[in-house]
Enzyme design. Structure first.
Site, PDB file in Angstrom:
ATOM      1  CB  CYS A 121     -66.386  12.985   7.375  1.00 21.89           C
ATOM      2  SG  CYS A 121     -67.443  11.769   8.123  1.00 21.89           S
ATOM      3  CB  THR A 386     -62.152   3.937  34.091  1.00 26.33           C
ATOM      4  OG1 THR A 386     -61.521   2.866  33.999  1.00 26.33           O
ATOM      5  CG2 THR A 386     -62.655   4.294  35.246  1.00 26.33           C
ATOM      6  CE1 TYR A 387     -68.043   1.050  31.375  1.00 25.43           C
ATOM      7  CE2 TYR A 387     -66.485   1.215  29.731  1.00 25.43           C
ATOM      8  CZ  TYR A 387     -67.597   1.606  30.153  1.00 25.43           C
ATOM      9  OH  TYR A 387     -68.544   2.360  29.075  1.00 25.43           O
ATOM     10  CG  ASN A 388     -61.740   0.515  37.640  1.00 24.50           C
ATOM     11  OD1 ASN A 388     -60.950   1.290  37.299  1.00 24.50           O
ATOM     12  ND2 ASN A 388     -62.966   0.669  38.429  1.00 24.50           N
ATOM     13  CB  THR A 389     -61.900  -3.895  32.332  1.00 27.33           C
ATOM     14  OG1 THR A 389     -62.399  -3.158  31.342  1.00 27.33           O
ATOM     15  CG2 THR A 389     -62.807  -4.669  33.181  1.00 27.33           C
ATOM     16  CB  THR A 398     -57.439   2.603  32.652  1.00 22.71           C
ATOM     17  OG1 THR A 398     -58.694   3.121  32.881  1.00 22.71           O
ATOM     18  CG2 THR A 398     -57.509   1.056  32.636  1.00 22.71           C
ATOM     19  CD  GLU A 463     -60.842  -3.272  27.069  1.00 20.08           C
ATOM     20  OE1 GLU A 463     -60.543  -3.010  28.213  1.00 20.08           O
ATOM     21  OE2 GLU A 463     -60.449  -3.949  26.404  1.00 20.08           O
TER      22      GLU A 463
END
Lengths: 492, 790
Positions: A121, A386-389, A398, A463
């Site tokens: 890297c 989480t953004y619950n999406t 999720t 995401e």
């Protein structure tokens, strides 16, 4: 590499994926121009990151507070899509690089260089070469491992194992390092080094997984900087950031397909959640499911068609990366599937017998105070973030998906959770995602934009960055667990 | 282990006997639990599930519950519990989230009774209701607690902690409906079994996971919790708010905690990691464990008191695959090994001393410290007369205060500042120092100096008036001096006086030579040492030399960062002679060979009868011709130095050492000298007498000391443009590739000594600036500042 008419500059700074190489060989006059890559990531359109950035005062504050280089580097920019996480990441990184610790500052950076070099890297190496010199490191060390003190050189073995096959680390390795002698390591120093190694192995995964671009920093202040070898094949970069448009217009991938893909995933999640209550797999079946998943990860071949090519095709890579290889020994040592060594039958690591929360934390915090809390917070943060999406859907739980990702990574390192049904992994993670996960965690240097694009096409970039964060932390935890378990065994 | 003591306890009919013993298990244990008859124990782990009978001499395997060819994960136990009402009923929590109950009364080999697979994650804990036969409670990693009625197929009620994973659940022993649960995020919740919708009470008990809790068997409100933060806390739940009543700090995260039966304040703990011992604590004495069992070789995972009313038997299972029965009598008691006294110095020299009252009481005339208005009392322990422990723990605290004034060290500072140590002939130095001491009222010291002068300086060299003067004074207090010498036991009786007498007949012409060696700056000395010992690194060049890194100063940087910073003038003297080794033995040889020095002739003359009224002057004249070697006195002088050093006046010892230099040095071993020097330098630095301390360092002849002011002489500089440290060379910045320090006069880079004006921060080569300022008083850079060079 210069065969054919491909421009030398492009050849020097970009790897060619095997596919393209094949094409190149056929059509020798093909001309590949160096694509313009803008923004912090080659995978994510600049505007996605920048948009998020300009609004974020918090990020700037964090960078000022915790960045060692004092500037907003590309990693931070990409991570700032998840500011909450960024904070705990930067805090722990700052702590292990700058705050009180058993190792001297230049050593810390050198260890980071060694760790990053295992995955070639160059991004991280360059970054730490600068920091290494800035903190007063001896420039001569940068000529390669043979110029560093024997003590640091001794770390090489554990670096190699930790990066590629952490399950091979035994208490003998630890004993060898701490055995009293001229070049011995004290346990706190060793723990500090192990934390640094694991952190930078995992961070290398993130760098490659998110296609972090080299810093746009024209100043090459010393001879030790590596030529930024961008790992992304020109074919990926040629259609630069258009992939999204492409998928939206449906010219490349059927939009219907990918939409239904998402729906199907949601459907499966829902079904799994409901099934839980009534479906009851027998114990034997659970065991076989884990074994199956383990085995299956064998066939999830990363790096496109890696195995179908004779070794000679990779000689070019070796030449390019020779710059990097001065920081490592045994460059051929790489990940080997955990499941493959069925003959020796290494015992599976039972997660319940050595957990991070109970055991890892206590040990690491004892020997290198406070890092435990920072890492603990980071692991917790990434696991619970989480953004619950999900793509376009909102109010989605999720948890299941996150747990599947986390446990799948651990599964590839041979860590098994008794209370997890590995059948879920199969249901939730599609094949292209598994390929991506395996590549990013085991051979990050082979990640391509194509892999990044090919899974979860409907999902937002943020995401996907979240996925990368999960993979990174899961990997770090796995490495730490193996290393700390070995240290514990050494202690008892 | 080898202690074969045996304990027999009668407990309401049943009799418990046994000894400390152990047995090997086949696999690491995760948890143990005792049957209510106190005669059987169950051990559960990932690959073990067995019942052992506890016999008098040994454990006997009674039953293996792990049956079947390929045992399933249901048998991989995280916890096990034996019903305290029903001897046949057990429950286990499996790592895969299954709760299993076992009925030992079943006739078949497989005793498995019921299987509850309601938890999604590992079940960390199961707990039977203490009085109800069919109620079982479980707490799991998934954050839920479930209550099962064993007569039904599934759970009766589910409690959601709304926080993270559940680590422990415990029914209250006294309150029928209450149970406590602990969580990974540090919370403790109190529930009513009838109300699954919300918890009765919640509070944060620890920082990090709370691994365990235990209700007090007698005190209804007390709950002990143990966490990853290495603490055991005892909470009083009877009050409106949970109140922390005790806190025990252990050395590792606490995995289990169990109250000791029949001992209200005792509890046993074992740790999750690193520490393998089992401790029993008295919560009122939270710093030292009351007892300690050190048998296990790996972490202890389960502990249980054998009988609910017997405090002497403790069972423990461990990852090292052993099961132990510990006898309280065989435990090691760290208290006995602890140091019962404490001693500490206060900031102003006060001394506090704490010890057991019984110890202190024997010494009379000292009243215990009752607190002082001068000092704030930080914490004071309230003694509870009801506690049986209080008597044992009570200790007396004595504070010895320094009388106001007595602690004043002004004499030390004055002496240090005014003493002359070098640069003048020995006689003058002695006279000067004697005068200083006398003025400060330290007559004995003054006398010593005078004596030294007499011993080492021939009277002929001193102007007679001067001599007479000093002698006149000396004679007036000559007698007390004698007395004091005798008191000091430096040399007994007659001998001392005769030797003193001889002192007047000291060599005459030696002085010059001796003085030169004392100051150590003669050319001769330099020649002697230069070739061999002086390390070249220490030679500091003032021009562009190789060593310029040592002396690089960046004016702008220093100025911008610390405008107040004033470099002491001492930074600028160009060189100081660095003389490393004291002139070696050759020098001494010189002296010995010197024709002036020969002691033999004088022997007879020295035997002058001593009477109280004899005059020093007369003696000195009488002995004027006899020449005694100075070596003759050195033993005496050395004794004197040691005496002073032991008295605490290391200042005197070092000063004399320096002043006399070569004359006595060889008779005192290097280490002692070094020790004196370091103590004196340390003292000087504490009083901020930097100059004196540097002078002492410089004059010292011990190598270890003189290198003190050659250490850390590097001055790191930052670039004036980019503010980064200039690491490789001091005058060019690697980053911005600019020369940082330019001479304002010649506009070249200054590589050696850089001098700059502290007013305007311009500067340059030392010579250039010096020359410039001779001609002009304005800054050479043209900034208009009136620079001063001093």
């Amino acid at each position: 590499m210069n065969r054919g008419g491909s421009s030398p500059s492009a050849a020097a700074s970009y790897l060619l994926c095997t596919n393209c190489r094949k094409v190149l060989r056929k059509d020798k006059r093909i001309r590949v121009s160096q694509p313009l890559t803008r923004g912090p990531s080659a995978f994510i359109p600049e505007k996605e990151v920048v948009q998020a950035n300009t609004v974020d005062e918090r990020t700037n504050f964090l960078v000022e507070e915790y960045s060692t280089s004092g500037r907003l580097d590309n990693i931070t920019q990409v991570m700032s899509l998840h500011t909450q996480y960024l904070e705990s990441f930067l805090r722990s990184q700052f702590y292990m690089l700058r705050m009180d610790g058993p190792l001297p500052l230049p050593h810390r950076h050198y260890i980071a260089i060694m760790a990053a070099a295992r995955h070639q890297c160059s991004y991280l190496i360059n970054m730490h070469v600068d920091e290494f010199l800035k903190t007063g490191g001896i420039a001569e060390w940068l000529n390669g491992l043979q110029y560093v003190p024997q003590r640091l050189k001794n770390l090489n073995e554990i670096n190699k194992l930790l990066a590629h096959r952490p399950w091979l680390i035994t208490k003998e390795h630890i004993q060898k390092l701490v055995k009293t002698g001229e070049n011995n390591w004290s346990l706190p120093e060793l723990v500090h080094a192990v934390v640094l190694l694991a952190h930078y192995h995992a961070l290398a995964s993130f760098v490659f997984g998110s296609g972090i671009n080299p810093e746009r920093d024209p100043e090459i202040s010393n001879g030790f900087r590596l030529i930024p070898v961008n790992n992304f094949c020109v074919c990926d970069l040629a259609n630069d950031n258009n992939i999204e448009n492409a998928s939206l217009t449906g010219s490349n991938f059927g939009i219907v397909d990918s939409l239904s893909e998402l729906e199907a995933l949601m459907e499966r999640m829902k079904r799994l959640q409901e099934e839980r209550e009534d479906e009851e797999a027998s114990q034997e079946e659970m065991t076989t499911r884990f074994e199956k998943e383990k085995k299956e990860s064998l066939f999830v071949v990363s790096g496109d068609t890696f195995h179908s090519f004779p070794h000679s095709d990779f000689e070019d890579d070796m030449i390019i990366t020779s710059d990097v290889s001065r920081y490592i020994e045994d460059p051929g040592f790489g990940y080997e599937d955990f499941a493959r060594r069925g003959e020796e039958h290494l015992p599976t690591f039972r997660a319940q017998d050595y957990t991070w929360e109970n055991h890892g934390f206590s040990l690491v915090n004892r020997l290198y105070s406070d890092i435990g809390h920072l890492l603990d917070e980071k692991f917790r943060m990434v696991y619970n973030l989480t953004y619950n999406t999900m793509a376009t859907h909102e109010d989605v739980d999720t948890t299941m998906l996150r747990r599947a990702l986390f446990n799948y990574v651990h599964c590839m390192f041979g860590i098994r959770y008794d209370d997890y049904d590995y059948g879920e992994v199969n249901q939730l993670l599609e094949r292209s995602l598994k390929v991506y996960i395996k590549t990013v965690t085991c051979y990050p240097e082979r990640t391509t934009k194509r892999m990044y694009d090919s899974y979860w096409r409907q999902f937002k970039h943020s995401e996907k960055v979240h996925v990368n964060l999960l993979l990174m932390e899961a990997r770090m935890q796995a490495e730490l667990l193996y290393a700390l378990r070995a240290i514990t065994r050494h202690l008892t | 282990m080898e202690k074969m003591s045996r304990v027999t306890t009668a407990l309401g009919g049943s009799v418990l006997t046994g000894r400390t013993m152990h047995c090997h298990l086949d696999a690491p244990a995760n948890a143990i639990s005792v049957c209510r008859d106190a005669a059987q124990v169950v051990v559960a782990g990932r690959s073990i599930f067995k019942i052992y009978a506890i016999e008098e001499e040994q454990f006997v395997e009674k039953l293996n519950l792990r049956v079947g060819r390929k045992p399933s994960l249901n048998l991989s136990c995280a916890d096990v519990v034996w019903h305290q009402m029903d001897e046949n009923l057990l429950a286990t929590a499996a790592t895969n989230g299954v709760v299993v109950t076992w009925n030992l009364g079943r006739p078949s080999r497989n005793k498995q009774d019921q299987l509850f697979t309601e938890h999604k994650r590992t079940v960390n804990k199961v707990c039977f209701h203490p009085t109800e036969a069919h109620v079982l409670l479980s707490g799991s990693q998934d954050g839920f607690m479930k209550c099962f009625d064993l007569r039904r197929k599934d759970s009766v009620s589910t409690f959601s902690g709304q926080s993270e994973s559940v680590r422990d659940v415990q029914f209250s022993i006294r309150d029928y409906f209450t149970f406590a649960s602990t969580f990974e995020n540090g919370n403790v919740q109190l529930w009513d079994i009838r109300r699954p919708d919300r918890c009765e009470r919640m509070f944060t008990a620890h920082n990090g996971p709370v691994f365990c809790c235990d209700w007090h068997p007698e005190d209804r409100g007390w709950l002990a919790t143990g966490g990853r933060d290495k603490m055991v806390k005892v909470w009083d739940m009877a009050t409106h708010r949970a109140k922390e009543v005790h806190c025990v700090q252990t050395i590792a995260s606490v995995a289990r905690v169990k109250w000791r039966p029949e001992c209200r304040h005792h509890l046993a703990t074992c740790s999750m990691m690193v520490d393998h011992n089992v401790y029993v604590w008295d919560v009122r004495r939270p710093f030292v464990p009351a007892a300690m069992f050190e048998e296990h070789r790996d972490v202890t995972t389960g502990i249980a008191w054998r009988h609910p009313h017997d405090p002497s038997f403790l069972l423990s299972g461990s990852k090292d695959s052993t099961l132990y029965q510990h006898l309280f009598r065989d435990a090691s008691q760290p208290v006995e090994r602890a140091n019962p006294e404490g001693l500490c110095y206060g900031l102003f020299g006060d001394l506090a001393f704490a010890a057991k009252e019984s110890l202190v009481a024997t010494e009379s005339g000292r009243k215990p410290y009752a607190g002082d208005r001068r000092h704030p009392i930080f914490f004071k322990r309230k003694l509870d007369p009801a506690e049986p422990f209080a008597g044992l723990a009570s200790s007396a605290l004595n504070v010895f205060e320094i009388e106001p004034g007595s602690g004043s060290m002004s004499w030390f500072v004055d002496t240090a500042e005014r003493y002359a140590l070098a640069g003048r002939p020995l006689a003058e130095l002695c006279d000067h120092n004697a005068k200083v001491a006398r003025e400060l009222g330290r007559n004995q010291v003054a006398q010593t100096w005078t004596m030294l002068r007499i011993i080492y300086c021939s009277p002929g060299l001193v102007p007679t008036t001067n001599l007479n003067h000093s002698m006149g004074k000396g004679s007036s207090c000559g007698l007390p001096l004698m007395n004091s010498f005798n008191l000091k036991d430096m040399a007994p009786g007659l001998g001392s006086e005769t030797r003193l007498d001889r002192s007047k007949g000291d060599t005459r012409s030696d002085t010059v030579l001796l003085d030169s060696s004392a100051t150590l700056i003669t050319n001769e000395d330099n020649e002697e040492t230069e070739g061999s010992d002086v390390p070249t690194d220490y030679l500091l060049g003032d021009v562009e030399g190789e060593d310029d890194e040592l002396y690089l100063l960046d004016p702008e940087h220093a100025h911008s960062e610390e405008p107040e910073y004033v470099l002491p003038q001492e930074a600028f003297p160009l060189r100081h002679e660095i003389v490393d080794t004291p002139p070696g033995p050759e020098h001494l040889q010189d002296k010995a060979d010197s024709p002036h020095v020969s002691g033999s002739e004088a022997d007879a003359a020295s035997l002058v009868p001593v009477d109280s009224s004899f005059s020093l002057i007369s003696v000195s004249h009488a002995l004027c011709d006899s020449r005694l070697p100075p070596d003759f006195f050195s033993a005496l002088v050395c004794d004197m130095l040691r005496f002073y050093a032991e008295q605490g006046d290391v200042q005197m010892a070092v000063s004399v050492l320096i002043v006399l230099g070569e004359r006595v040095r060889k008779d005192i071993d290097e280490q002692t000298q070094e020790h004196w020097y370091t103590s004196y330098i340390d003292l000087l630095q504490r009083f901020c007498l930097w100059n004196v301390s540097n002078q002492v360092v410089k004059l010292s002849t011990s190598r270890a000391i003189s290198c003190l002011n050659q250490a850390s002489t590097t001055l790191h500089v930052n670039c004036s443009h980019c503010k980064r440290p200039m690491s490789s060379r001091g005058w060019v910045c690697d980053r911005c590739r600019r020369c940082a320090s330019m001479c304002a006069v010649c506009h070249h880079v200054v590589k050696g000594l850089f001098v700059w004006c502290q007013g305007c921060s311009h500067g340059g080569h030392l010579q250039h600036i010096m020359k410039w300022l001779e001609g002009s008083s304005h800054c050479p850079a043209g900034c208009g500042h009136l620079c001063e060079y001093s």
